[in-house]
Design a protein around this motif. Sequence first.
Motif, PDB file in Angstrom:
ATOM      1  N   GLN A 144       0.804  -1.235   0.000  1.00  0.00           N
ATOM      2  CA  GLN A 144       0.000   0.000   0.000  1.00  0.00           C
ATOM      3  C   GLN A 144       0.835   1.283   0.000  1.00  0.00           C
ATOM      4  O   GLN A 144       0.285   2.372  -0.215  1.00  0.00           O
ATOM      5  CB  GLN A 144      -0.958  -0.003   1.199  1.00  0.00           C
ATOM      6  N   ALA A 145       2.129   1.165   0.255  1.00  0.00           N
ATOM      7  CA  ALA A 145       2.964   2.372   0.236  1.00  0.00           C
ATOM      8  C   ALA A 145       3.423   2.645  -1.189  1.00  0.00           C
ATOM      9  O   ALA A 145       4.373   2.022  -1.674  1.00  0.00           O
ATOM     10  CB  ALA A 145       4.164   2.201   1.158  1.00  0.00           C
ATOM     11  N   SER A 146       2.710   3.512  -1.868  1.00  0.00           N
ATOM     12  CA  SER A 146       3.193   3.949  -3.186  1.00  0.00           C
ATOM     13  C   SER A 146       2.731   5.375  -3.431  1.00  0.00           C
ATOM     14  O   SER A 146       1.613   5.755  -3.064  1.00  0.00           O
ATOM     15  CB  SER A 146       2.727   3.011  -4.288  1.00  0.00           C
ATOM     16  N   PHE A 147       3.592   6.146  -4.034  1.00  0.00           N
ATOM     17  CA  PHE A 147       3.341   7.574  -4.240  1.00  0.00           C
ATOM     18  C   PHE A 147       2.373   7.786  -5.407  1.00  0.00           C
ATOM     19  O   PHE A 147       2.580   7.210  -6.471  1.00  0.00           O
ATOM     20  CB  PHE A 147       4.664   8.298  -4.536  1.00  0.00           C
ATOM     21  N   PRO A 148       1.358   8.630  -5.216  1.00  0.00           N
ATOM     22  CA  PRO A 148       0.441   8.949  -6.319  1.00  0.00           C
ATOM     23  C   PRO A 148       1.061  10.013  -7.227  1.00  0.00           C
ATOM     24  O   PRO A 148       0.569  11.130  -7.322  1.00  0.00           O
ATOM     25  CB  PRO A 148      -0.806   9.473  -5.594  1.00  0.00           C
ATOM     26  N   GLN A 149       2.180   9.652  -7.851  1.00  0.00           N
ATOM     27  CA  GLN A 149       2.980  10.620  -8.616  1.00  0.00           C
ATOM     28  C   GLN A 149       3.445   9.993  -9.917  1.00  0.00           C
ATOM     29  O   GLN A 149       3.569   8.784 -10.029  1.00  0.00           O
ATOM     30  CB  GLN A 149       4.242  11.002  -7.820  1.00  0.00           C
ATOM     31  N   TYR A 150       3.734  10.849 -10.850  1.00  0.00           N
ATOM     32  CA  TYR A 150       4.361  10.411 -12.101  1.00  0.00           C
ATOM     33  C   TYR A 150       5.215  11.559 -12.623  1.00  0.00           C
ATOM     34  O   TYR A 150       4.740  12.690 -12.672  1.00  0.00           O
ATOM     35  CB  TYR A 150       3.297  10.023 -13.140  1.00  0.00           C
ATOM     36  N   TYR A 151       6.472  11.253 -12.977  1.00  0.00           N
ATOM     37  CA  TYR A 151       7.350  12.282 -13.528  1.00  0.00           C
ATOM     38  C   TYR A 151       7.326  12.187 -15.047  1.00  0.00           C
ATOM     39  O   TYR A 151       7.964  11.307 -15.629  1.00  0.00           O
ATOM     40  CB  TYR A 151       8.781  12.113 -12.997  1.00  0.00           C
ATOM     41  N   ARG A 152       6.572  13.081 -15.682  1.00  0.00           N
ATOM     42  CA  ARG A 152       6.488  13.075 -17.146  1.00  0.00           C
ATOM     43  C   ARG A 152       7.815  13.562 -17.745  1.00  0.00           C
ATOM     44  O   ARG A 152       8.546  14.325 -17.111  1.00  0.00           O
ATOM     45  CB  ARG A 152       5.350  13.987 -17.608  1.00  0.00           C
ATOM     46  N   ASN A 153       8.110  13.127 -18.973  1.00  0.00           N
ATOM     47  CA  ASN A 153       9.267  13.668 -19.684  1.00  0.00           C
ATOM     48  C   ASN A 153       8.799  14.757 -20.657  1.00  0.00           C
ATOM     49  O   ASN A 153       7.595  15.008 -20.778  1.00  0.00           O
ATOM     50  CB  ASN A 153      10.068  12.555 -20.377  1.00  0.00           C
ATOM     51  N   THR A 154       9.742  15.412 -21.324  1.00  0.00           N
ATOM     52  CA  THR A 154       9.359  16.543 -22.188  1.00  0.00           C
ATOM     53  C   THR A 154       8.464  16.088 -23.333  1.00  0.00           C
ATOM     54  O   THR A 154       7.598  16.845 -23.775  1.00  0.00           O
ATOM     55  CB  THR A 154      10.611  17.263 -22.753  1.00  0.00           C
ATOM     56  N   GLU A 155       8.668  14.850 -23.789  1.00  0.00           N
ATOM     57  CA  GLU A 155       7.816  14.347 -24.875  1.00  0.00           C
ATOM     58  C   GLU A 155       6.375  14.221 -24.384  1.00  0.00           C
ATOM     59  O   GLU A 155       5.431  14.584 -25.094  1.00  0.00           O
ATOM     60  CB  GLU A 155       8.360  12.993 -25.345  1.00  0.00           C
TER      61      GLU A 155
END
Lengths: 373, 373
Positions: free
Chosen positions: B248-259
């Motif tokens: 259950q420990a996971s970050f609600p995040q996403y690091y998009r790239n420039t594309e």
Amino acid sequence: MTIGKTGATVAMKGAGYYSQSTRGAKDVIDNATGMLVEAVAAIPEPPANTPLQIADFGAADGGTSKKAIRETVVALRNRFPGRQILVTYTDLPSNDYSNLFKNILGLTEDQDNNYYTEFQDILVHACGIGFHRQLLPDASLDFGFSATAMHYISEKPCEINNHVHVVGAGVETRVAYAARAATDWENILLGRAAELRPGGRLVFMNFCKDEIGRYLGNTDGINMFDTFNQLWRGMHDEGRISDAEYLQASFPQYYRNTEEFSAPFQDVTSPVRAAGLRLISIHTGLVKCPYRAAFEDSSNSMTTREFAVSYIPTLRSWSETVFLNALDPSRSPEEREALIDLFYQRYEDLVAANPNGHAMDYVHCYIAIEKEL
Amino acid sequence: MTIGKTGATVAMKGAGYYSQSTRGAKDVIDNATGMLVEAVAAIPEPPANTPLQIADFGAADGGTSKKAIRETVVALRNRFPGRQILVTYTDLPSNDYSNLFKNILGLTEDQDNNYYTEFQDILVHACGIGFHRQLLPDASLDFGFSATAMHYISEKPCEINNHVHVVGAGVETRVAYAARAATDWENILLGRAAELRPGGRLVFMNFCKDEIGRYLGNTDGINMFDTFNQLWRGMHDEGRISDAEYLQASFPQYYRNTEEFSAPFQDVTSPVRAAGLRLISIHTGLVKCPYRAAFEDSSNSMTTREFAVSYIPTLRSWSETVFLNALDPSRSPEEREALIDLFYQRYEDLVAANPNGHAMDYVHCYIAIEKEL
């Protein structure tokens, strides 16, 4: 700031008492439903590509006004279909806006009147700056609303020597508070005058002193603020609290009467008139204390102690900070809490011993205002 | 939500460490001052009797953006004298708006850049609704700004089997998070497209994965999220936390790239293009970890333990809720706190034992967007 809204002390009581505590404040707003509908019917169509804007001044957690705001949204949507509606809730910086937004988004237990999720094209904002200043852009507000908030003055002109509330103060203090309240009322109205679109409306339900001298908790032979003072004074006379602690407990409030509310509209030299505001209607009204009503309802067969236990938490929810903040900061938190517990315990014991006349009836002035086209 | 802002754990450290912790986030915004000035120079004059409107999307307590917002206000006032300026701060419902308003009103310790009290005709509002929806009225926004907020996705598409962050997840999970992030990015842009006045501008500083694969805390040989995972996994392997608690420990995040950031602008069938948004510029940039920099500055002569003690609180301030909320609610608060304390203590011990490569460098994508006239 609104009496009867969810407070920690109220929430500690059972579910039944909780509903009782919010019913009074809701009754006050329900009394004014006709005024809201009338206001919405009167406002002109805003310019093209402009949202309709509503504001609730002194909204607290937005709970008690949710039904009224929903009804206003419905009426606006019917009159001007397809328009975006922006609802702005204002209160002091210290207000709990997180709870407000959760409430509006339908993330709390209160699942009634969730107009934000029910309708399309609703936008909700908040402003955490006191309503004695202009808060919204010039000429952007179609309908402004306020319930049980404007008795709070912007600052106390002085402490009160012999009482905890200006209703029991000497003449000099009363004059000073009245002057502060008059300036505040003018600033409230000038702020709203700048914000209102021409033809826009305001409906306010403000605590007041009515035509026969009644006000909150002073309607039935026992005066609630005199009782607060008598008990606080008693703690002083016993040496439990100091002179300074007795003195520092005073409410930053003033209950204007209809003449005071009307003054800026009657005076032909008033900047409020110059700003284009006109008084449409003004009247006073009384909403009975829901705790007292429950006690008097024989089907509940409550003991006097049960009445006292149900009655005191709603008083405590909005008055406690005044007494707590009057205590010397050098006292430990535990010591301060014990003194405050004792104070409200004594109020409860007093009511339990003789409940006659104890009631926190709501006495409001209902005011409708228009900005000239 | 912004890394480097005031957090309880950060505030517990001495004044020196506190300044270190906010410096990084401010450097990121200062990197973009030229973009802000350029954006203000480019926006057209709004219609008569209309306020200028700025918004900060994902503003937290408004602290790190105060200087940037003040500079924007100054530039707007110079270009369009006499106009009212409405500044709207947005964040999640759970944000502390009370602290935000106190900060803006100059009621906190931070007395710099108090533009609300410095200038006339400034109005400040808040909106506690997530920025994946439209928050402001149609065609009302002149300039929108966001710093270090849009890596939060609207909801997790799934838990992450073998890691705490999607940066370390398997391909299926990465695809699911990327899809959610793409939809969120489109919704963010469509919301802003509706809000912007024609000719209005956006400047975003978003966490990203840069052209050579670097992202927050993964720039110098040691990967911060791998370290989080290794330590959390260790607590699982020792039997301190359950399978479910690990998962259950996971970050609600996403690091998009420039594309990924550019995609809605490149695709001729994209609703974002149809809504009139155009990409003006996009580039990535790295801001060095201020804790690491202080450690490497030989004039400070810090021990490795001192570095670890200074470094961990800033990580903890934004990551703690993820691990705390992963723990089973049946555990007592004390038990949960003890587990979390142990977790961060181990991270500190790891860094103190060998500080090589531990650094939370900020990797951002700086994006300027225009709405067609």
